[in-house]
Every structure is written in structure tokens, then in C-alpha cells.
Design a protein around this motif. Structure first.
Motif, PDB file in Angstrom:
ATOM      1  N   HIS A  47       0.828  -1.212   0.000  1.00 11.90           N
ATOM      2  CA  HIS A  47       0.000   0.000   0.000  1.00 11.90           C
ATOM      3  C   HIS A  47       0.858   1.257   0.000  1.00 11.90           C
ATOM      4  O   HIS A  47       0.649   2.151  -0.797  1.00 11.90           O
ATOM      5  CB  HIS A  47      -0.951   0.002   1.200  1.00 11.90           C
ATOM      6  CG  HIS A  47      -1.616   1.311   1.435  1.00 11.90           C
ATOM      7  ND1 HIS A  47      -1.368   2.083   2.550  1.00 11.90           N
ATOM      8  CD2 HIS A  47      -2.496   2.021   0.687  1.00 11.90           C
ATOM      9  CE1 HIS A  47      -2.083   3.191   2.479  1.00 11.90           C
ATOM     10  NE2 HIS A  47      -2.781   3.184   1.365  1.00 11.90           N
ATOM     11  N   GLU A  48       1.843   1.346   0.914  1.00 14.45           N
ATOM     12  CA  GLU A  48       2.621   2.583   1.053  1.00 14.45           C
ATOM     13  C   GLU A  48       4.122   2.359   1.134  1.00 14.45           C
ATOM     14  O   GLU A  48       4.825   3.217   1.636  1.00 14.45           O
ATOM     15  CB  GLU A  48       2.177   3.341   2.306  1.00 14.45           C
ATOM     16  CG  GLU A  48       0.908   4.089   2.138  1.00 14.45           C
ATOM     17  CD  GLU A  48       1.077   5.552   1.771  1.00 14.45           C
ATOM     18  OE1 GLU A  48       2.106   6.180   2.069  1.00 14.45           O
ATOM     19  OE2 GLU A  48       0.132   6.077   1.180  1.00 14.45           O
ATOM     20  N   ASP A  49       4.613   1.196   0.723  1.00 17.65           N
ATOM     21  CA  ASP A  49       6.055   0.938   0.720  1.00 17.65           C
ATOM     22  C   ASP A  49       6.677   1.147   2.104  1.00 17.65           C
ATOM     23  O   ASP A  49       7.691   1.810   2.259  1.00 17.65           O
ATOM     24  CB  ASP A  49       6.746   1.823  -0.321  1.00 17.65           C
ATOM     25  CG  ASP A  49       8.153   1.317  -0.640  1.00 17.65           C
ATOM     26  OD1 ASP A  49       8.433   0.138  -0.380  1.00 17.65           O
ATOM     27  OD2 ASP A  49       8.963   2.113  -1.145  1.00 17.65           O
ATOM     28  N   PHE A  50       6.033   0.576   3.128  1.00 14.34           N
ATOM     29  CA  PHE A  50       6.515   0.669   4.504  1.00 14.34           C
ATOM     30  C   PHE A  50       6.935  -0.720   4.956  1.00 14.34           C
ATOM     31  O   PHE A  50       6.402  -1.727   4.486  1.00 14.34           O
ATOM     32  CB  PHE A  50       5.398   1.227   5.405  1.00 14.34           C
ATOM     33  CG  PHE A  50       5.874   1.674   6.747  1.00 14.34           C
ATOM     34  CD1 PHE A  50       6.527   2.885   6.889  1.00 14.34           C
ATOM     35  CD2 PHE A  50       5.675   0.890   7.861  1.00 14.34           C
ATOM     36  CE1 PHE A  50       6.974   3.308   8.136  1.00 14.34           C
ATOM     37  CE2 PHE A  50       6.099   1.296   9.105  1.00 14.34           C
ATOM     38  CZ  PHE A  50       6.760   2.513   9.254  1.00 14.34           C
ATOM     39  N   GLU A  65       0.914  -7.474  10.165  1.00 14.75           N
ATOM     40  CA  GLU A  65       0.178  -6.224   9.949  1.00 14.75           C
ATOM     41  C   GLU A  65       1.141  -5.076   9.712  1.00 14.75           C
ATOM     42  O   GLU A  65       2.153  -4.943  10.400  1.00 14.75           O
ATOM     43  CB  GLU A  65      -0.673  -5.910  11.183  1.00 14.75           C
ATOM     44  CG  GLU A  65      -1.501  -4.660  11.041  1.00 14.75           C
ATOM     45  CD  GLU A  65      -2.349  -4.385  12.267  1.00 14.75           C
ATOM     46  OE1 GLU A  65      -3.105  -3.397  12.239  1.00 14.75           O
ATOM     47  OE2 GLU A  65      -2.264  -5.144  13.248  1.00 14.75           O
ATOM     48  N   CYS A  66       0.815  -4.240   8.758  1.00 11.82           N
ATOM     49  CA  CYS A  66       1.579  -3.021   8.530  1.00 11.82           C
ATOM     50  C   CYS A  66       1.099  -1.980   9.536  1.00 11.82           C
ATOM     51  O   CYS A  66      -0.097  -1.676   9.584  1.00 11.82           O
ATOM     52  CB  CYS A  66       1.391  -2.512   7.107  1.00 11.82           C
ATOM     53  SG  CYS A  66       2.290  -0.975   6.801  1.00 11.82           S
ATOM     54  N   LEU A  72      -3.132  -5.933   6.239  1.00 12.00           N
ATOM     55  CA  LEU A  72      -2.838  -7.239   6.826  1.00 12.00           C
ATOM     56  C   LEU A  72      -2.491  -8.212   5.715  1.00 12.00           C
ATOM     57  O   LEU A  72      -3.150  -8.225   4.666  1.00 12.00           O
ATOM     58  CB  LEU A  72      -4.080  -7.721   7.587  1.00 12.00           C
ATOM     59  CG  LEU A  72      -3.942  -8.899   8.514  1.00 12.00           C
ATOM     60  CD1 LEU A  72      -3.010  -8.557   9.685  1.00 12.00           C
ATOM     61  CD2 LEU A  72      -5.307  -9.299   9.052  1.00 12.00           C
ATOM     62  N   PHE A  73      -1.454  -9.033   5.947  1.00  8.74           N
ATOM     63  CA  PHE A  73      -0.975  -9.984   4.940  1.00  8.74           C
ATOM     64  C   PHE A  73      -0.823 -11.375   5.537  1.00  8.74           C
ATOM     65  O   PHE A  73      -0.430 -11.521   6.688  1.00  8.74           O
ATOM     66  CB  PHE A  73       0.393  -9.540   4.400  1.00  8.74           C
ATOM     67  CG  PHE A  73       0.352  -8.214   3.699  1.00  8.74           C
ATOM     68  CD1 PHE A  73       0.141  -8.144   2.337  1.00  8.74           C
ATOM     69  CD2 PHE A  73       0.516  -7.040   4.413  1.00  8.74           C
ATOM     70  CE1 PHE A  73       0.098  -6.915   1.693  1.00  8.74           C
ATOM     71  CE2 PHE A  73       0.477  -5.803   3.787  1.00  8.74           C
ATOM     72  CZ  PHE A  73       0.260  -5.745   2.415  1.00  8.74           C
ATOM     73  N   ALA A  80      -2.882 -10.127   0.407  1.00  8.09           N
ATOM     74  CA  ALA A  80      -3.389  -8.978   1.156  1.00  8.09           C
ATOM     75  C   ALA A  80      -4.765  -9.348   1.695  1.00  8.09           C
ATOM     76  O   ALA A  80      -5.659  -9.724   0.930  1.00  8.09           O
ATOM     77  CB  ALA A  80      -3.478  -7.752   0.256  1.00  8.09           C
ATOM     78  N   LEU A  81      -4.926  -9.246   3.008  1.00  5.18           N
ATOM     79  CA  LEU A  81      -6.162  -9.673   3.654  1.00  5.18           C
ATOM     80  C   LEU A  81      -7.052  -8.518   4.108  1.00  5.18           C
ATOM     81  O   LEU A  81      -8.210  -8.731   4.427  1.00  5.18           O
ATOM     82  CB  LEU A  81      -5.831 -10.549   4.873  1.00  5.18           C
ATOM     83  CG  LEU A  81      -5.012 -11.802   4.579  1.00  5.18           C
ATOM     84  CD1 LEU A  81      -4.590 -12.469   5.878  1.00  5.18           C
ATOM     85  CD2 LEU A  81      -5.810 -12.754   3.700  1.00  5.18           C
ATOM     86  N   ARG A  82      -6.476  -7.329   4.169  1.00  3.81           N
ATOM     87  CA  ARG A  82      -7.264  -6.187   4.638  1.00  3.81           C
ATOM     88  C   ARG A  82      -6.765  -4.914   3.962  1.00  3.81           C
ATOM     89  O   ARG A  82      -5.563  -4.683   3.825  1.00  3.81           O
ATOM     90  CB  ARG A  82      -7.132  -6.067   6.161  1.00  3.81           C
ATOM     91  CG  ARG A  82      -7.958  -4.933   6.752  1.00  3.81           C
ATOM     92  CD  ARG A  82      -8.035  -4.969   8.270  1.00  3.81           C
ATOM     93  NE  ARG A  82      -6.725  -4.801   8.868  1.00  3.81           N
ATOM     94  CZ  ARG A  82      -6.396  -5.309  10.059  1.00  3.81           C
ATOM     95  NH1 ARG A  82      -7.249  -6.022  10.751  1.00  3.81           N
ATOM     96  NH2 ARG A  82      -5.199  -5.099  10.552  1.00  3.81           N
ATOM     97  N   ALA A  83      -7.729  -4.091   3.565  1.00  4.11           N
ATOM     98  CA  ALA A  83      -7.411  -2.785   2.987  1.00  4.11           C
ATOM     99  C   ALA A  83      -6.693  -1.952   4.052  1.00  4.11           C
ATOM    100  O   ALA A  83      -6.867  -2.206   5.242  1.00  4.11           O
ATOM    101  CB  ALA A  83      -8.696  -2.103   2.536  1.00  4.11           C
ATOM    102  N   PRO A  84      -5.876  -1.027   3.619  1.00  2.00           N
ATOM    103  CA  PRO A  84      -5.833  -0.424   2.290  1.00  2.00           C
ATOM    104  C   PRO A  84      -4.928  -1.134   1.276  1.00  2.00           C
ATOM    105  O   PRO A  84      -4.788  -0.655   0.164  1.00  2.00           O
ATOM    106  CB  PRO A  84      -5.316   0.981   2.578  1.00  2.00           C
ATOM    107  CG  PRO A  84      -4.430   0.819   3.759  1.00  2.00           C
ATOM    108  CD  PRO A  84      -5.090  -0.250   4.588  1.00  2.00           C
TER     109      PRO A  84
END
Length: 107
Positions: A47-50, A65-66, A72-73, A80-84
Motif C-alpha cells: 500500500h505505502e512501501d513501509f 500487519e503493517c 494485513l498480509f 493482502a487480507l485487509r485494505a488499504p
């Protein structure tokens, strides 16, 4: 490197329920030990390269989780299990030999 495989770290660096960051060339990977099986994902939220390694790894579910926005991955597939996040994190093939964790480029 042996047949395209590169050693990352000893298995003792990644105890059950833990994660560890190792470098595959210039790519950081987050290595996790999920019930004694090792998985490697590119250490980057899609999502945001973090760094995914900055977030919590849930040993019970095999998810990471990010911390930036809560994406969530699944550590087994990178899904990818959860947005964003909608794109999967890139998984890398892993093998264990002689107490060492090895990875290679994905197919």
C-alpha cells in the motif's frame, strides 16, 4: 549461492512466533517462523512501501500487519487480507538445510 539459492540466516535467528529481517541482495525480506515452517516476504507493504517487519506478527493466524495503515498480509502466500492494501506482498521460496534458511528468486 547454490543453484539460485542464497543463505539468509540460521534457523536459530527466527524462533517460533518470531520474525527477522534479512537481506537478499538489495531486497529486505521479513522471515517468519509459523509453527516451525519458515516463510519469507519482501519487507514492504504494497500500500505505502513501509516495512512490514515494523508491525506485529500474529503466530496464531500467520498474519503480519503493517503499522502504518493497518493492512494485513498472510505470511504463507503474501495475500493482502485487509485494505488499504490490495496487492499481495511478494513471497520468496524458502528451504532449510543444515540449520540455515535459504531463499531464491520467485518463479
Amino acid at each position: 549461492m547454490s543453484g539460485g539459492w542464497t543463505v539468509l540466516c540460521p534457523t536459530s535467528d527466527v524462533l517460533p512466533g518470531e520474525s527477522h529481517v534479512a537481506w537478499f541482495g538489495d531486497v529486505p525480506l521479513v522471515i517468519v517462523n509459523f509453527d516451525g515452517i519458515f516463510y519469507a516476504l519482501e519487507d514492504r507493504c504494497t500500500h505505502e512501501d513501509f516495512e512490514l517487519s515494523a508491525g506485529p506478527y500474529d503466530q496464531a493466524t500467520g498474519q503480519i500487519e503493517c503499522v502504518l495503515h493497518g493492512a494485513l498480509f498472510d505470511v504463507r502466500s503474501g495475500e493482502a487480507l485487509r485494505a488499504p492494501a490490495y496487492e499481495p506482498a511478494r513471497p520468496y521460496p524458502v528451504k532449510v538445510e543444515d540449520g540455515m534458511i535459504w531463499v531464491r528468486e520467485p518463479d
